[in-house]
Every structure is written in C-alpha cells, then in structure tokens.
Design a protein around this motif. Structure first.
Motif, PDB file in Angstrom:
ATOM      1  N   LEU A  94      -7.745   8.790   4.237  1.00  0.00           N
ATOM      2  CA  LEU A  94      -8.741   8.431   5.227  1.00  0.00           C
ATOM      3  C   LEU A  94     -10.011   9.203   4.888  1.00  0.00           C
ATOM      4  CD1 LEU A  94      -9.571   7.086   7.932  1.00  0.00           C
ATOM      5  CD2 LEU A  94      -8.605   9.087   9.092  1.00  0.00           C
ATOM      6  N   LYS A  95     -11.047   8.481   4.485  1.00  0.00           N
ATOM      7  CA  LYS A  95     -12.308   9.126   4.122  1.00  0.00           C
ATOM      8  C   LYS A  95     -13.229   9.108   5.335  1.00  0.00           C
ATOM      9  CE  LYS A  95     -11.877   8.257  -0.741  1.00  0.00           C
ATOM     10  NZ  LYS A  95     -11.840   9.489  -1.436  1.00  0.00           N
ATOM     11  N   GLU A  96     -13.600  10.306   5.781  1.00  0.00           N
ATOM     12  CA  GLU A  96     -14.472  10.439   6.938  1.00  0.00           C
ATOM     13  C   GLU A  96     -15.808  11.026   6.491  1.00  0.00           C
ATOM     14  OE1 GLU A  96     -12.167  11.605  10.606  1.00  0.00           O
ATOM     15  OE2 GLU A  96     -10.758  12.251   9.054  1.00  0.00           O
ATOM     16  N   ASP A  97     -16.670  11.322   7.443  1.00  0.00           N
ATOM     17  CA  ASP A  97     -18.006  11.813   7.124  1.00  0.00           C
ATOM     18  C   ASP A  97     -17.986  13.122   6.350  1.00  0.00           C
ATOM     19  OD1 ASP A  97     -19.155   9.652   8.361  1.00  0.00           O
ATOM     20  OD2 ASP A  97     -19.396  10.669  10.287  1.00  0.00           O
ATOM     21  N   PHE A  98     -17.191  14.078   6.816  1.00  0.00           N
ATOM     22  CA  PHE A  98     -17.246  15.423   6.236  1.00  0.00           C
ATOM     23  C   PHE A  98     -16.035  15.784   5.391  1.00  0.00           C
ATOM     24  CE2 PHE A  98     -19.866  15.534  10.084  1.00  0.00           C
ATOM     25  CZ  PHE A  98     -21.085  15.858   9.503  1.00  0.00           C
ATOM     26  N   TRP A  99     -14.956  15.058   5.504  1.00  0.00           N
ATOM     27  CA  TRP A  99     -13.772  15.375   4.730  1.00  0.00           C
ATOM     28  C   TRP A  99     -12.913  14.146   4.518  1.00  0.00           C
ATOM     29  CZ3 TRP A  99     -14.266  17.980   9.555  1.00  0.00           C
ATOM     30  CH2 TRP A  99     -13.536  17.422  10.590  1.00  0.00           C
TER      31      TRP A  99
END
Length: 173
Positions: A94-99
């Motif tokens: 799961l690629k999120e904004d910060f990690w």
C-alpha cells in the motif's frame, strides 16, 4: 528475565567451576577463576572478530555492510535473518503519501511440521530509507529483521541507514 532463566544463566556461568560439595572458601576461588575464564573468552572472541572474517552467505551489499561492522557473534545473528528471508514473501503493498506499507507473509515450521503462516506489517519511509516492522525484532534485540530486509530488497536499498548498525556490537568499539 524469569527466575529459571536467571538460574540457568548462573548454572552456565559456574559450569565446571563449582558443584554441590564446593565449600565457601572454594567458591570464592572458583568465582575468580570463572570470571577470569569468561574475560579470556571475550578477549579471544574480540581478537577473532578483528582478525578473521565470516563469509557472506549472499551477494547482498547490506549483508556485507554488517559483515564489516559487526562482531562475529552478532553478524551470525544477522546472517540468520538473511537466511530466514527466504521463507518470506510480500503479499500486499500500500503506497501512501509518506510511506509504503508492506504485508509480509512468513512460512513457518515447528518441530518438522508446518504451522500457520504469520503476517507482518512493514512500513517503509522512502525519504529516510527506514522501516518499522510489527515483529519489533530491532526494537527488542537490536537486530534487523528478515521482513525489513525483504522490503529493503524490494525497494532497491543497497545500504541500510546507520541507525541499524548498533555501535555496541561493532568490532571497533
């Protein structure tokens, strides 16, 4: 540390030096001998770490980084994590904004029998190239875990940040 662990540690420390018939006077002398032998073994281990090299089990530059920095005993623990990485695979990302959050599945055996797989969550920060794993091996034992090593490999990280190389286990301390 539980009471039995403490007594087992003491038994190992005094093994070969005292027994149930040892007098108090003999105990004092044997205690000094045990301390001296333990110190000598530590000196020999330090000498060995500085003057010999344990071969890497892979072509990983990260494994090489630990080989160069750590004493033999700690490098062997890290090598175990490298070997155990083979039992892990990334199930989800799961690629999120910060990690990026990875779900890592680990296949396990206990006494020759397969046991249910275990899932771990590894958070990876692409900016700092750091990980946090739900197994918390690094937080508890100071050894980078197989799950984080797998994520580093997935993210093409070839050198771990210095925070993962603990000075207390360095050859040069």
């Amino acid at each position: 540390m539980s009471t039995t662990q403490r007594s087992e540690g003491m038994n190992a420390f005094f093994d070969g030096f005292i027994n149930s018939t040892t007098t108090l006077q003999q105990f004092v002398v044997q205690y000094d001998n045990a301390v001296r032998v333990k110190a000598q073994k530590k000196i020999e281990a330090d000498f060995s770490s500085m003057n010999t090299t344990i071969a890497c089990g892979s072509q990983s530059p990260i494994e090489r980084q630990f080989q160069v920095q750590y004493t033999h005993a700690k490098f062997e623990e890290v090598q175990n994590e490298f070997r155990s990485r083979m039992n892990c695979l990334i199930k989800d990302t799961l690629k999120e904004d910060f990690w990026n959050t990875y779900t890592v599945k680990e296949e396990r055996m206990w006494e020759g029998n397969r046991v249910p797989d275990k899932l771990y969550k590894v958070q990876y920060d692409p900016v700092t190239q750091t990980t946090t794993c739900s197994c918390q091996l690094f937080e508890f034992r100071g050894i980078i875990c197989r799950h984080s090593l797998l994520v580093f490999s997935q993210e093409d990280v070839y050198s771990v940040p210095s925070q993962y190389i603990l000075r207390r286990w360095s050859k040069n301390i």
